[in-house]
Design an enzyme around this catalytic site. Structure first.
Site, PDB file in Angstrom:
ATOM      1  N   ASP A 189     -18.684 -23.350  60.046  1.00  0.00           N
ATOM      2  CA  ASP A 189     -19.440 -22.130  60.304  1.00  0.00           C
ATOM      3  C   ASP A 189     -20.911 -22.161  60.560  1.00  0.00           C
ATOM      4  O   ASP A 189     -21.447 -22.755  59.579  1.00  0.00           O
ATOM      5  CB  ASP A 189     -19.138 -21.068  59.207  1.00  0.00           C
ATOM      6  CG  ASP A 189     -17.478 -20.542  59.022  1.00  0.00           C
ATOM      7  OD1 ASP A 189     -16.797 -20.606  60.003  1.00  0.00           O
ATOM      8  OD2 ASP A 189     -17.376 -20.264  57.926  1.00  0.00           O
TER       9      ASP A 189
ATOM     10  N   GLU B 126     -23.062 -18.735  60.669  1.00  0.00           N
ATOM     11  CA  GLU B 126     -23.121 -17.206  60.577  1.00  0.00           C
ATOM     12  C   GLU B 126     -24.575 -16.675  60.379  1.00  0.00           C
ATOM     13  O   GLU B 126     -25.256 -17.110  59.433  1.00  0.00           O
ATOM     14  CB  GLU B 126     -22.316 -16.600  59.268  1.00  0.00           C
ATOM     15  CG  GLU B 126     -20.972 -16.878  59.607  1.00  0.00           C
ATOM     16  CD  GLU B 126     -19.864 -16.333  58.582  1.00  0.00           C
ATOM     17  OE1 GLU B 126     -19.100 -15.551  58.887  1.00  0.00           O
ATOM     18  OE2 GLU B 126     -20.070 -16.652  57.211  1.00  0.00           O
TER      19      GLU B 126
ATOM     20  N   THR C 296     -24.202 -21.190  56.476  1.00  0.00           N
ATOM     21  CA  THR C 296     -23.282 -22.160  56.875  1.00  0.00           C
ATOM     22  C   THR C 296     -22.180 -22.660  55.781  1.00  0.00           C
ATOM     23  O   THR C 296     -22.426 -22.529  54.671  1.00  0.00           O
ATOM     24  CB  THR C 296     -24.077 -23.532  57.492  1.00  0.00           C
ATOM     25  OG1 THR C 296     -24.578 -24.052  55.941  1.00  0.00           O
ATOM     26  CG2 THR C 296     -25.068 -23.535  58.374  1.00  0.00           C
ATOM     27  N   ASN C 297     -20.980 -22.962  56.560  1.00  0.00           N
ATOM     28  CA  ASN C 297     -19.865 -23.308  55.361  1.00  0.00           C
ATOM     29  C   ASN C 297     -19.088 -23.977  55.970  1.00  0.00           C
ATOM     30  O   ASN C 297     -18.998 -24.413  57.370  1.00  0.00           O
ATOM     31  CB  ASN C 297     -19.246 -22.163  54.932  1.00  0.00           C
ATOM     32  CG  ASN C 297     -18.350 -22.144  53.557  1.00  0.00           C
ATOM     33  OD1 ASN C 297     -18.462 -22.995  53.081  1.00  0.00           O
ATOM     34  ND2 ASN C 297     -18.114 -20.927  53.449  1.00  0.00           N
TER      35      ASN C 297
ATOM     36  N   GLY D  88     -27.186  -9.133  49.730  1.00  0.00           N
ATOM     37  CA  GLY D  88     -26.003  -9.227  48.919  1.00  0.00           C
ATOM     38  C   GLY D  88     -25.570  -7.784  49.259  1.00  0.00           C
ATOM     39  O   GLY D  88     -24.794  -7.279  48.097  1.00  0.00           O
TER      40      GLY D  88
ATOM     41  N   GLU E 191     -12.428 -25.067  59.097  1.00  0.00           N
ATOM     42  CA  GLU E 191     -13.405 -24.258  59.603  1.00  0.00           C
ATOM     43  C   GLU E 191     -14.883 -24.925  59.596  1.00  0.00           C
ATOM     44  O   GLU E 191     -15.217 -25.342  58.534  1.00  0.00           O
ATOM     45  CB  GLU E 191     -13.468 -22.773  59.028  1.00  0.00           C
ATOM     46  CG  GLU E 191     -13.978 -21.666  59.793  1.00  0.00           C
ATOM     47  CD  GLU E 191     -13.753 -20.464  59.484  1.00  0.00           C
ATOM     48  OE1 GLU E 191     -14.805 -19.608  59.042  1.00  0.00           O
ATOM     49  OE2 GLU E 191     -12.598 -19.860  59.205  1.00  0.00           O
TER      50      GLU E 191
ATOM     51  N   ASP F 239     -16.271 -22.298  50.147  1.00  0.00           N
ATOM     52  CA  ASP F 239     -17.013 -22.303  48.756  1.00  0.00           C
ATOM     53  C   ASP F 239     -18.111 -23.440  48.997  1.00  0.00           C
ATOM     54  O   ASP F 239     -18.407 -23.978  48.077  1.00  0.00           O
ATOM     55  CB  ASP F 239     -16.310 -22.540  47.618  1.00  0.00           C
ATOM     56  CG  ASP F 239     -15.392 -21.415  47.557  1.00  0.00           C
ATOM     57  OD1 ASP F 239     -15.596 -20.070  47.906  1.00  0.00           O
ATOM     58  OD2 ASP F 239     -14.223 -21.427  46.823  1.00  0.00           O
ATOM     59  N   ARG F 240     -18.465 -23.856  50.075  1.00  0.00           N
ATOM     60  CA  ARG F 240     -19.470 -24.878  50.462  1.00  0.00           C
ATOM     61  C   ARG F 240     -20.739 -24.166  51.222  1.00  0.00           C
ATOM     62  O   ARG F 240     -21.067 -24.725  52.264  1.00  0.00           O
ATOM     63  CB  ARG F 240     -18.850 -25.948  51.270  1.00  0.00           C
ATOM     64  CG  ARG F 240     -17.812 -26.835  50.460  1.00  0.00           C
ATOM     65  CD  ARG F 240     -17.353 -27.913  51.069  1.00  0.00           C
ATOM     66  NE  ARG F 240     -16.187 -28.566  50.509  1.00  0.00           N
ATOM     67  CZ  ARG F 240     -14.879 -28.404  50.759  1.00  0.00           C
ATOM     68  NH1 ARG F 240     -14.559 -27.966  51.809  1.00  0.00           N
ATOM     69  NH2 ARG F 240     -13.901 -29.340  50.002  1.00  0.00           N
TER      70      ARG F 240
ATOM     71  N   ARG G 223     -22.389 -20.732  39.129  1.00  0.00           N
ATOM     72  CA  ARG G 223     -21.179 -20.380  39.947  1.00  0.00           C
ATOM     73  C   ARG G 223     -19.968 -21.534  39.460  1.00  0.00           C
ATOM     74  O   ARG G 223     -18.898 -21.111  39.702  1.00  0.00           O
ATOM     75  CB  ARG G 223     -21.412 -20.587  41.388  1.00  0.00           C
ATOM     76  CG  ARG G 223     -20.038 -20.322  42.390  1.00  0.00           C
ATOM     77  CD  ARG G 223     -20.778 -20.275  43.817  1.00  0.00           C
ATOM     78  NE  ARG G 223     -19.610 -20.156  44.651  1.00  0.00           N
ATOM     79  CZ  ARG G 223     -19.796 -20.504  46.103  1.00  0.00           C
ATOM     80  NH1 ARG G 223     -20.837 -20.784  46.636  1.00  0.00           N
ATOM     81  NH2 ARG G 223     -18.712 -20.289  46.795  1.00  0.00           N
TER      82      ARG G 223
ATOM     83  N   TRP H 142     -22.081  -7.444  52.036  1.00  0.00           N
ATOM     84  CA  TRP H 142     -22.603  -8.607  51.428  1.00  0.00           C
ATOM     85  C   TRP H 142     -23.831  -9.379  52.304  1.00  0.00           C
ATOM     86  O   TRP H 142     -24.566 -10.073  51.808  1.00  0.00           O
ATOM     87  CB  TRP H 142     -21.546  -9.585  51.379  1.00  0.00           C
ATOM     88  CG  TRP H 142     -20.963 -10.161  52.618  1.00  0.00           C
ATOM     89  CD1 TRP H 142     -19.933  -9.593  53.159  1.00  0.00           C
ATOM     90  CD2 TRP H 142     -21.466 -11.389  53.304  1.00  0.00           C
ATOM     91  NE1 TRP H 142     -19.699 -10.359  54.552  1.00  0.00           N
ATOM     92  CE2 TRP H 142     -20.426 -11.285  54.482  1.00  0.00           C
ATOM     93  CE3 TRP H 142     -22.345 -12.335  53.482  1.00  0.00           C
ATOM     94  CZ2 TRP H 142     -20.800 -12.682  55.511  1.00  0.00           C
ATOM     95  CZ3 TRP H 142     -22.422 -13.317  53.940  1.00  0.00           C
ATOM     96  CH2 TRP H 142     -21.721 -13.477  55.209  1.00  0.00           C
TER      97      TRP H 142
END
Length: 291
Positions: free
Chosen positions: A107, A109, A123-124, A203, A105, A132-133, A276, A199
């Site tokens: 992304d 968003e 973005t991911n 957040g 995927e 998780d990027r 993280r 979220w």
């Protein structure tokens, strides 16, 4: 388009005919032909003889659409005008995705905001089911006042996210170092408008104000230079070198613009989030200028 001139030479006539056919094909591209509305009932509307598509969100449901075609590499442009006013809690998504638990995927968003606050572009990149990027950016303009072009370039060397032709993020193919890259799974183009108040805005601190509903985003001028995947084969065949986007890299000016955006407008980078990843940052984060 100019009328056919019978005095043209045969070679000129062939060129004219090819140009005419291409002009017809380009002008025929529209949302009716290239996309299916997949959810949201009447909240998704195709207007202006297929030249405009709007998605809406209310308390009952959002809406979305997807491309009829699957692609394995391509350059995809969409012009989007985002939800105006108080759009807190909403997300407008534009992305490529395959299916299944090990899906790939890519992304865009757009996270809603309170009136007057800047939109955040989230973005991911997922590979083999792992994401998780995340990288997030402010935009340097108001994306609700007019249409702006959001581009995904996806080729075997890298994936680049562009806003109005300016690169904001690059994810390179580093498979030689053990970092998977999306290159084997055909993906469709998707877009959706949905409620993510848990979220999306600060957040989840700022909730959706349903008195502002329906929320509406608009889309037009989709274009793709891409390899269509059908029945296990690519429309590009083995002639990938014939497509300039297939080997497109960032030139010096592009690299400079990318650095400018990341210096001035990046608000989150997973490769800088040591809390993280207490056991160590992802592998791709160790490379210069990555990811």
């Amino acid at each position: 388009m100019a009328p056919f001139n019978p005095d043209l030479s045969s070679k000129q006539a062939v060129v004219w005919l090819v140009f005419s056919v291409l002009a017809i094909v380009v002008s025929a591209i529209n949302f009716y032909q290239d996309f299916d509305i997949t959810w949201g009932d009447s909240r998704a509307k195709v207007l202006n003889n297929g030249q405009l598509l709007t998605l809406s969100l209310d308390r009952a449901s959002g809406s979305g659409f997807q491309s009829k075609n699957e692609y394995l590499f391509g350059k995809f442009d969409m012009q989007i005008k985002l939800v105006p006013g108080n759009s807190a809690g909403t997300v407008t998504a534009y992305y490529l995705s395959s299916q299944g638990s090990t899906h790939d995927e890519i992304d865009f968003e757009f996270l809603g905001n309170l009136s007057g606050d800047p939109y955040i572009v989230h973005t991911n990149v997922y590979t083999q089911g792992k994401g998780d990027r995340e990288q997030q950016f402010y935009l340097w303009f108001d994306p609700t006042k007019d249409f702006h072009t959001y581009t995904i370039l996806w080729n075997p060397q890298h994936t680049v996210f562009y806003v109005d032709g300016t690169p904001i993020r690059e994810f390179k193919n580093r498979e030689g170092t053990g970092v998977p890259y999306p290159k084997n799974q055909p993906m469709r183009v998707y877009s959706s408008l949905w409620d993510a108040e848990d979220w999306a805005t600060r957040g989840g601190l700022i909730k959706t104000d349903w008195t502002q509903a329906p929320f509406t985003a608009s889309f037009k001028n989709f274009s793709s230079n891409a390899c269509v995947w059908s029945s296990g084969s690519s429309s590009c065949g083995s002639s990938l070198s014939n497509n300039s986007w297939m080997s497109q890299e960032l030139d010096g000016a592009g690299e400079e613009r990318l650095r400018w955006v990341q210096k001035n407008y990046m608000v989150y980078n997973y490769c800088a989030d040591l809390k993280r990843f207490p056991q160590g940052l992802p592998t791709e984060c160790s490379f210069r200028g990555s990811p």
